[in-house]
Design a protein around this motif. Structure first.
Motif, mmCIF file in Angstrom:
data_model
loop_
_atom_site.group_PDB
_atom_site.id
_atom_site.type_symbol
_atom_site.label_atom_id
_atom_site.label_comp_id
_atom_site.label_asym_id
_atom_site.label_seq_id
_atom_site.Cartn_x
_atom_site.Cartn_y
_atom_site.Cartn_z
ATOM 1 N N ASP A 33 29.943 -16.883 31.272
ATOM 2 C CA ASP A 33 30.599 -16.037 30.277
ATOM 3 C C ASP A 33 32.098 -16.196 30.331
ATOM 4 O O ASP A 33 32.832 -15.453 29.727
ATOM 5 N N ALA A 34 32.566 -17.151 31.095
ATOM 6 C CA ALA A 34 33.977 -17.167 31.417
ATOM 7 C C ALA A 34 34.850 -17.656 30.279
ATOM 8 O O ALA A 34 36.050 -17.576 30.344
ATOM 9 N N GLY A 35 34.273 -18.137 29.226
ATOM 10 C CA GLY A 35 35.094 -18.636 28.140
ATOM 11 C C GLY A 35 35.822 -19.904 28.536
ATOM 12 O O GLY A 35 36.888 -20.203 28.033
ATOM 13 N N ALA A 36 35.275 -20.630 29.443
ATOM 14 C CA ALA A 36 35.936 -21.838 29.898
ATOM 15 C C ALA A 36 35.268 -23.040 29.272
ATOM 16 O O ALA A 36 34.220 -23.484 29.707
ATOM 17 N N PHE A 83 32.756 -8.515 22.109
ATOM 18 C CA PHE A 83 32.503 -7.968 23.441
ATOM 19 C C PHE A 83 32.666 -6.451 23.457
ATOM 20 O O PHE A 83 32.521 -5.816 24.485
ATOM 21 N N VAL A 122 31.727 -16.523 24.346
ATOM 22 C CA VAL A 122 33.170 -16.501 24.156
ATOM 23 C C VAL A 122 33.520 -15.266 23.331
ATOM 24 O O VAL A 122 32.952 -15.056 22.260
ATOM 25 N N GLU A 123 34.413 -14.451 23.835
ATOM 26 C CA GLU A 123 34.775 -13.251 23.085
ATOM 27 C C GLU A 123 35.566 -13.656 21.844
ATOM 28 O O GLU A 123 36.601 -14.309 21.938
ATOM 29 N N THR A 124 35.081 -13.266 20.674
ATOM 30 C CA THR A 124 35.790 -13.600 19.440
ATOM 31 C C THR A 124 36.037 -12.347 18.610
ATOM 32 O O THR A 124 35.174 -11.931 17.843
ATOM 33 N N GLN A 137 36.191 -24.478 19.499
ATOM 34 C CA GLN A 137 36.143 -23.759 20.777
ATOM 35 C C GLN A 137 34.767 -23.140 20.999
ATOM 36 O O GLN A 137 34.450 -22.695 22.094
ATOM 37 N N ASP C 140 40.461 -25.284 27.670
ATOM 38 C CA ASP C 140 39.893 -23.953 27.753
ATOM 39 C C ASP C 140 41.027 -22.939 27.850
ATOM 40 O O ASP C 140 42.190 -23.288 28.033
ATOM 41 N N THR C 141 40.675 -21.682 27.676
ATOM 42 C CA THR C 141 41.714 -20.663 27.521
ATOM 43 C C THR C 141 42.566 -20.515 28.779
ATOM 44 O O THR C 141 43.720 -20.132 28.700
ATOM 45 N N THR C 222 41.372 -15.926 23.629
ATOM 46 C CA THR C 222 40.052 -15.321 23.797
ATOM 47 C C THR C 222 39.698 -15.210 25.278
ATOM 48 O O THR C 222 38.665 -14.711 25.643
ATOM 49 N N GLU C 225 39.393 -14.517 31.738
ATOM 50 C CA GLU C 225 39.166 -13.138 32.164
ATOM 51 C C GLU C 225 40.167 -12.764 33.243
ATOM 52 O O GLU C 225 39.835 -12.672 34.422
#
Lengths: 318, 216, 352
Positions: A33-36, A83, A122-124, A137, C140-141, C222, C225
C-alpha cells in the motif's frame, strides 16, 4: 591529508543515506500500500511464486500486448482509490483501504489473476485522478469517480458500476432549514466540498457567491469543519455522505433529495478500449455471479438507508 | 503558453491573494514576535520560560501542523473565524517564533556596555530597551529578520490547502487538476508569481541592510 | 537568576514587582490553558477512546498504531536523509563550480541559485510531483519528494558552504596556492573541508528544516507515507484530529530536538580536534558568546534550537562581530552579494 576527511565524510554519508533510502523504498512494497511505484521489482519477485498457480486461471489467455496481458504477466496492479471515504475507500489501521470501490478493484484484479495481496493501493484524492492516470502512476482509478465528458477528454471510463447522486449534509436539526440546493442562495450559508470534484463544480450554480464555497483536498476535512461550525453544508454524492452520517452517531443528517446523477466509472488510460471492454465484461460477470451484490453488502450496503444497486448499463468504450 | 494568457486574470487574482496573506502575516508575525522576544528577555521567569517553550515548539514542528491547529483545532475550541484569517493566524504564529529569535539575537548583539551605560544613568528596563538597546539592535536584526520574512513569503504557499484557497499555488493546482492544462506552463506561471514576490523583497532588504549596516 | 545585562540585580521593589508579574503571567497562562481544557472537556475531547489508541500501551490498537507511526517516522527520516545527502553532493558541486568560475562564467550558476532559493519548497515539490511525471519521468512518490526537497536544499546548502569558505582566513587559500596547489585543489582540499566543518551545525539545522518539510508531501503528492500522512490516516480512522496533532507535535519535536542535540555534540567533538586555524575564528566567536548573557545560554541549552551554542558557526554574528573577517571575504573574491548569503544561511531560517 587530515583536512580531506570531512569531504570524504560527506561522500560516505551521502552514499549511506541513499542506500538506506533505497532499501526503505524496497521494504515498502511488501506492504503493497506504500504508493511506491518504481520499486515493484522486489514485490514482483516475491509474488512470482504465489502467482504461478493463479496465473493459470486468468493470466494466460489475454491477447499479446494488451494491458490485461501486461498486468497478468506482472502479477500486480496499481489501483488509485480514496483513503478517506467511508464505505467506498477508507484506509484501515494498517493503511490498506476498504470499501465498495476497493471491492470492485479486487474483482477486476482477480479476473486478471492478481490476488488482493498484490494490489498496490495509491491514495488518489479527487483533484489528481486524471493526472495519475495520464502520468502512468496507476493502472486504474476506482475512486467514486463520476463519468463526464470533460474527463473523457483526458481518460477513458469503463463502467459505470454504480449510480450515485449529489446531495447535501448538514448538522442534525438543520435539515429543516436547508432543504435542498436552492436554499444555498442565502449568502450566509457556507458550503464545503472537495477540490477538483464534480460536486464542487455542480454546486457553484446554486450559490450566491463563490466566497460561500470552501474547498479541501479530502471530505474528512469538510466534515471536521462542519463539526467546528466553520461550514454549514457538506455536499457530495449521497452514498459518501451516508457513510459520514452513519459514523456520526446522529450528529449529521442528509438534507433533501439528490439533485444530480453521478455514474461512477473506472478510470483508465485514454483510448485503452480493450481494457475498458474487459472491465465491463468483468463487471457484468460479477453481477451474474452475485459477487457484485456481495461486495456492496459487505461495504456500503451495511449501513441504514443505502439501497442495493443493480449494475447500470455500461457506456460504450471509447 | 495560451494557458497563461487566457488565465492571466486568475493568476493575477492568485498573486494578489498571496500578497494579501503575506502582508497580514507580516504584520501579525512582527507584532507577535516582538511580544515574544520581550517575554524572553523580560525579568519574569515564567514569561521567559513560556517564550522559550513556544519557540522550541514552533521551530521543531512543521508549519503544516500549526496550520492544522489553527484551521481545525481552534474552531473546535469555539474560536470561529474565516479560514483566511485562521490561515493568516497560523502563519503568523509560526513565523513569530523565528521573528522572536531574530530580534533576540539582535538584542544580544548589542554590546553589554550599552545596556550597562543605560542602567548606570538610571534608565528603567523599559527605557533602556526602548531607547538604547532596540534602536541599535534593529540594525543587526535586519539581516536575520529579512531571511525570516522571505521564508514566510515562501511558506504562504502552503495556506491554500487549509481552506484559504485562491492563492497562487491553489490557482495552479486548480488549473491543472480541474481543467487539465499543460502542467509545465501553469507551473511557470506559479513560479514566476512567487519569484515576483521574493526576489524584489530580497533586493529591497539587501538595500536596507547596506543602509543600516554598522561596522563596529 | 536575572543576570541579563538589560536590568540590574533587582532590589526589593523590583523583586516584588517581578514576583507580581510572574504570578500574574502564570495566572494568565494557566487561565488560558484551563479555559481551553474546559472547552475541550465539554466537547468530550478527553474521552479515553480518542487518546488511548495513540498513547496507552494497553489499548488493543496501540501496537498497530505505533507500527504505522514507525513507518511514518522511517519514511520521514529516510526522505530527509536522502534529500540532505543529495543536497550535500550537489551543494558541493555548485559551490565549487561557482567559486572556480570567473565573474562572467558563474553568472548562470548565480542566477539558478537565486531562482531556486526564491521559490517555495512546496512549489518545487509541485514541480517534481507534477511536471516530471508529465515529462515522462516515472518516479515513485518517495523520490518525487526527495527531488523536490533536494532542488531547494542543494542551493541553500551551496550558500551555506560558500559562506563557510568566505569566512575562512585568507591565509588558508594563499598558503594553498603558495605551495603550488591549483585553485581547484586549494578549494577542494583546503577550503571546503574547513568550510564544511565550520558550517556543520548550520548544515544539521538545515536537516531539521528538511525533516519538517517532508510533511509537505501531503499537500501535493500522493505519497509517501511520511509522518503527516500517517497522522491523517489515523485521524480519519479514529476521528480524533486534536489528539493526532498533539502526537505529531510530540514526534516532530522529539526528532528535531535529538537532531539539534546531535548538532551540539558534533560541534563539541569538532572543536576538541580543531586545528590552529579555526581557533582563530573561535576568538571572535567567544566574544560573541560572551555578549550573550549567561541566562540566555542557559535557556538555549535546554532549547531545541541550541541557538546559543551555535553562535560561533553563525556567520551573520561572526561577520558582524569581527571586522577582521571582512577583508577576508573580499580577498576571496566571492562577489558582492556575500551578505545575502549570510542572511539565508542563518539557522534561524524557518525554511520552506
Amino acid at each position: 591529508m587530515n583536512a580531506r576527511r570531512p569531504l570524504t565524510g560527506i561522500a560516505a554519508l551521502s552514499v549511506a543515506a541513499l542506500v538506506l533510502a533505497a532499501c526503505g523504498g524496497g521494504d515498502d512494497t511488501t506492504d503493497t500500500d506504500a504508493g511506491a511505484g518504481a520499486t515493484d521489482a522486489g514485490a514482483e519477485a516475491t509474488d512470482a511464486g504465489a502467482e504461478a498457480t493463479d496465473a493459470a486461471a486468468g493470466g494466460g489467455d489475454f491477447a499479446e500486448g494488451t494491458t490485461m496481458a501486461e498486468l497478468a504477466e506482472a502479477g500486480s496492479i496499481r489501483v488509485g482509490t480514496k483513503f478517506d471515504q467511508p464505505l467506498f475507500g477508507l484506509a484501515n489501521l494498517e493503511g490498506t483501504p476498504e470499501g465498495f470501490d476497493v471491492e470492485i478493484a479486487k474483482i477486476i484484479a482477480g479476473e486478471l489473476g492478481i490476488d488482493e495481496g498484490s494490489i498496490e493501493w495509491v491514495e488518489t484524492p479527487s483533484a489528481i485522478r486524471e493526472e495519475v492516470i495520464e502520468t502512468d502512476q496507476v493502472d486504474m482509478v476506482v475512486a467514486t469517480y463520476t463519468i463526464n465528458d470533460e474527463r473523457r477528454e483526458r481518460i477513458t471510463f469503463a463502467g459505470p458500476y454504480y449510480e450515485a447522486g449529489q446531495t447535501l449534509m448538514v448538522r442534525a436539526g438543520e435539515e429543516s432549514e436547508i432543504t435542498g440546493p436552492e436554499a444555498l442562495s442565502d449568502e450566509s450559508i457556507r458550503v464545503c466540498s472537495v477540490e477538483g470534484s464534480t460536486p464542487s463544480e455542480n454546486i457553484r450554480e446554486y450559490l450566491a457567491s463563490d466566497d460561500q464555497l470552501t474547498l479541501f483536498s479530502t471530505y474528512q476535512e469538510c466534515v471536521d469543519s462542519l463539526d467546528n461550525n466553520q461550514v454549514d453544508v457538506v455536499t457530495t454524492d449521497n452514498v459518501i455522505l451516508l457513510g459520514f452520517v452513519s459514523q456520526s452517531d446522529g450528529a449529521y443528517a442528509i438534507a433533501g433529495e439528490t439533485f444530480t446523477e453521478e455514474p461512477y466509472g473506472v478510470g483508465i488510460e485514454k483510448g485503452d478500449v480493450e481494457f475498458c471492454e474487459f472491465i465491463n465484461e468483468t463487471l457484468a460477470a460479477a453481477e451474474e455471479a452475485g459477487t457484485y451484490v456481495e461486495a456492496w453488502n459487505a461495504t456500503a450496503g451495511a449501513i441504514e438507508g443505502s439501497e442495493e444497486p443493480t449494475l447500470p448499463e455500461p457506456d460504450p468504450c471509447s | 503558453m495560451s494557458v497563461l494568457v487566457d488565465n492571466i486574470d486568475l493568476f493575477w487574482e492568485g498573486f494578489l491573494r498571496s500578497l494579501e496573506i503575506i502582508v497580514f502575516a507580516l504584520v501579525g508575525s512582527l507584532v507577535l514576535g516582538t511580544v515574544l522576544a520581550m517575554m524572553r528577555v523580560s525579568p519574569a521567569p515564567p514569561l521567559q520560560r513560556f517564550g522559550s517553550l513556544y519557540v522550541a515548539l514552533v521551530r521543531n514542528s512543521p508549519l503544516t501542523v500549526m496550520l492544522f491547529f489553527t484551521a481545525f483545532v481552534l474552531p473546535a475550541l469555539g474560536f470561529n473565524a474565516e479560514f483566511f484569517w485562521l490561515g493568516v493566524l497560523g502563519l503568523s504564529l509560526y513565523t513569530a517564533g523565528f521573528v522572536c529569535e531574530a530580534i533576540r539575537s539582535g538584542i544580544n548583539a548589542v554590546p553589554a556596555g550599552q545596556a550597562e551605560a543605560a542602567r548606570s544613568i538610571g534608565l528603567t528596563f523599559g527605557q533602556s530597551l526602548g531607547q538604547v538597546i532596540m534602536p541599535q539592535a534593529f540594525r543587526s536584526v535586519v539581516p536575520p529578520l529579512g531571511s525570516v520574512i522571505i521564508a514566510m513569503q515562501k511558506n504562504s504557499a502552503i495556506l491554500g490547502v487549509f481552506g484559504v484557497g485562491g492563492d497562487l499555488l491553489s490557482v495552479g493546482n486548480r488549473l491543472i487538476s480541474a481543467q487539465g492544462f499543460a502542467v509545465s506552463v501553469v507551473f511557470l506561471g506559479v513560479w514566476v508569481g512567487y519569484l515576483a514576490i521574493t526576489l524584489p523583497t530580497g533586493a529591497l532588504l539587501g538595500l536596507l541592510e547596506r543602509k543600516v549596516a554598522i561596522v563596529r | 537568576m536575572s543576570t541579563s545585562v538589560l536590568y540590574d540585580a533587582p532590589g526589593p521593589r523590583a523583586r516584588r514587582r517581578s514576583r507580581i508579574i510572574s504570578v500574574v503571567s502564570i495566572a494568565v497562562i494557566l487561565g488560558l490553558l484551563a479555559a481551553a481544557a474546559w472547552r475541550l472537556g465539554q466537547q468530550g475531547q478527553f474521552s479515553p477512546e480518542l487518546w488511548s489508541p495513540l498513547f496507552w500501551p494497553g489499548d488493543d490498537d496501540f501496537v498497530t498504531v505505533w507500527g504505522r507511526v514507525g513507518t511514518g517516522i522511517r519514511n520521514t527520516l529516510l526522505a530527509a536523509a536522502a534529500a540532505i545527502a543529495l543536497s550535500l553532493a550537489i551543494g558541493v558541486a555548485v559551490t565549487t563550480t561557482r567559486l572556480m568560475l570567473g565573474r562572467g562564467g558563474r553568472l548562470p550558476v548565480v542566477v539558478l541559485v537565486e531562482l531556486l532559493r526564491g521559490t517555495p519548497v512546496v512549489v518545487l515539490i509541485f514541480f517534481s510531483g507534477k511536471i516530471l511525471p508529465a515529462l515522462g519521468v516515472g518516479l515513485d512518490t518517495f523520490w518525487q519528494l526527495v527531488i523536490g526537497l533536494t532542488l531547494y536544499n542543494s542551493v541553500v546548502i551551496a550558500e551555506i558552504l560558500r559562506a563557510g569558505v568566505a569566512a575562512l582566513p585568507r591565509g588558508q587559500r594563499e598558503a594553498g596556492l603558495a605551495i603550488g596547489l591549483t585553485k581547484r585543489q586549494t578549494l577542494l582540499t583546503i577550503q571546503m573541508p574547513q568550510a564544511f566543518r565550520l558550517m556543520l551545525p548550520a548544515l544539521i539545522s538545515q536537516l531539521v528544516v528538511i525533516v519538517k518539510d517532508t510533511s509537505l508531501a501531503g499537500i501535493i503528492l500522493t505519497g509517501p507515507e511520511e509522518l503527516l500522512r500517517i497522522g491523517e490516516q489515523l485521524r480519519n480512522f479514529f476521528g480524533n484530529p486534536l489528539q493526532v496533532a498533539i502526537l505529531l507535535i510530540i514526534l516532530f519535536v522529539t526528532i528535531n530536538v535529538l537532531l539539534s542535540r546531535l548538532a551540539t555534540y558534533v560541534e563539541r567533538k569538532l572543536s576538541e580536534s580543531r586545528s590552529k586555524v579555526s581557533s582563530d575564528l573561535d576568538v571572535d566567536a567567544d566574544q560573541v558568546a560572551d555578549a550573550t548573557t549567561a541566562d540566555d545560554r542557559r535557556t538555549d541549552a535546554g532549547d531545541a534550537s541550541g541557538h546559543g551554542r551555535r553562535v560561533r558557526a553563525r556567520p551573520g554574528a561572526l561577520s558582524r562581530r569581527s571586522p577582521a573577517s571582512r577583508p577576508t571575504q573580499s580577498a576571496n573574491s566571492v562577489g558582492p552579494d556575500d551578505r545575502r548569503a549570510w542572511r539565508t544561511t542563518s539557522p534561524d531560517n524557518p525554511g520552506g
